[in-house]
Design a protein around this motif. Structure first.
Motif, short mmCIF file in Angstrom:
data_model
loop_
_atom_site.label_atom_id
_atom_site.label_comp_id
_atom_site.label_asym_id
_atom_site.label_seq_id
_atom_site.Cartn_x
_atom_site.Cartn_y
_atom_site.Cartn_z
N LEU A 143 0.62 -1.67 0.16
CA LEU A 143 -0.24 -0.22 -0.68
C LEU A 143 1.04 1.24 0.10
CD1 LEU A 143 -2.42 -1.08 2.62
CD2 LEU A 143 -2.92 -1.06 -0.17
N SER A 144 1.91 1.02 1.52
CA SER A 144 2.64 2.25 0.74
C SER A 144 3.68 2.52 -0.80
CB SER A 144 3.66 2.15 1.52
OG SER A 144 5.01 2.98 1.76
N MET A 145 3.84 1.59 -1.41
CA MET A 145 4.23 1.51 -2.73
C MET A 145 2.80 2.04 -3.19
SD MET A 145 5.59 -1.37 -5.03
CE MET A 145 5.86 -2.48 -3.91
N LEU A 146 1.94 2.24 -3.29
CA LEU A 146 0.70 1.92 -4.23
C LEU A 146 0.93 3.56 -3.86
CD1 LEU A 146 -1.67 1.89 -5.86
CD2 LEU A 146 -2.97 1.29 -4.00
N PRO A 157 2.17 10.82 -6.34
CA PRO A 157 2.34 11.41 -5.53
C PRO A 157 1.56 12.53 -5.27
CG PRO A 157 3.82 12.14 -7.32
CD PRO A 157 3.04 10.28 -7.27
N THR A 158 0.23 12.94 -6.41
CA THR A 158 -0.47 14.31 -5.96
C THR A 158 -1.25 13.72 -5.70
OG1 THR A 158 -1.50 13.01 -7.91
CG2 THR A 158 -0.27 14.75 -8.55
N LEU A 167 -2.26 -1.20 -10.71
CA LEU A 167 -2.93 0.35 -10.73
C LEU A 167 -1.67 1.34 -10.70
CD1 LEU A 167 -5.13 -0.76 -7.77
CD2 LEU A 167 -5.99 0.56 -10.28
N ILE A 168 -0.62 0.63 -10.83
CA ILE A 168 0.71 1.82 -10.61
C ILE A 168 1.42 1.85 -12.05
CG2 ILE A 168 3.22 1.72 -10.57
CD1 ILE A 168 3.09 0.29 -7.35
N PHE A 203 -4.38 9.84 -9.96
CA PHE A 203 -4.84 10.11 -8.80
C PHE A 203 -4.88 8.70 -8.32
CE2 PHE A 203 -7.80 13.24 -10.02
CZ PHE A 203 -6.44 14.74 -9.90
N ILE A 204 -4.64 8.57 -7.04
CA ILE A 204 -4.45 7.05 -6.23
C ILE A 204 -6.02 6.32 -5.31
CG2 ILE A 204 -5.27 7.97 -3.79
CD1 ILE A 204 -3.00 5.96 -2.58
N PRO A 205 -5.65 5.34 -6.35
CA PRO A 205 -7.03 4.71 -6.25
C PRO A 205 -7.71 4.45 -6.02
CG PRO A 205 -5.53 3.05 -6.55
CD PRO A 205 -4.66 4.18 -6.41
#
Length: 129
Positions: free
Chosen positions: A13-16, A21-22, A54-55, A66-68
């Motif tokens: 999750l941290s990697m995701l 970064p936004t 996702l990445i 944006f982050i999912p």
């Protein structure tokens, strides 16, 4: 999940979170707990593959800017869980079929004739009962 699995899940999750970064400060403990809750019951291999997809921007319902959301992550990981399960079942069926084929013994004509005669004698005995 045991502690080792949870630690690996948090690392994924941290990697995701870092890949987007936004997305602002998504490294809070509360955010991580929400994402863990969303993927509860899913396997680590499915989570690994879901995060990778996702990445890489390979999930159709995620715009990639944006982050999912937790829902997108959960759907992606559940889909991967199902895909892994189906592939494992198919591989198991293939192994079983190969094992069956390995156990097939070609009988010579003499043995076949002898067994055919034995079956005919058995059929006659069963009819007389």
């Amino acid at each position: 999940m045991d502690m080792a699995d949870k630690a690996e899940a948090l690392g994924l999750l941290s990697m995701l979170f870092e890949a987007f970064p936004t997305s602002g400060d998504k490294n809070s403990e509360t955010t991580a707990k929400a994402y863990l809750l969303a993927i509860d019951g899913c396997s680590l291999p499915a989570l690994r593959e879901g995060v990778r997809l996702l990445i890489r921007g390979e999930v159709d319902d995620h715009n990639g800017k944006f982050i999912p959301t937790t829902a997108v992550l959960a759907r992606t990981v559940r889909y991967e869980d199902e895909r892994i399960r189906i592939e494992a079942a198919a591989a198991g069926r293939k192994r079983l079929e190969r094992a069956r084929m390995d156990n097939v013994v070609e009988l010579d004509p003499e043995t076949r004739a002898r067994r055919r005669a034995q079956l005919e004698q058995l059929a006659i005995k069963l009819q007389s009962l």
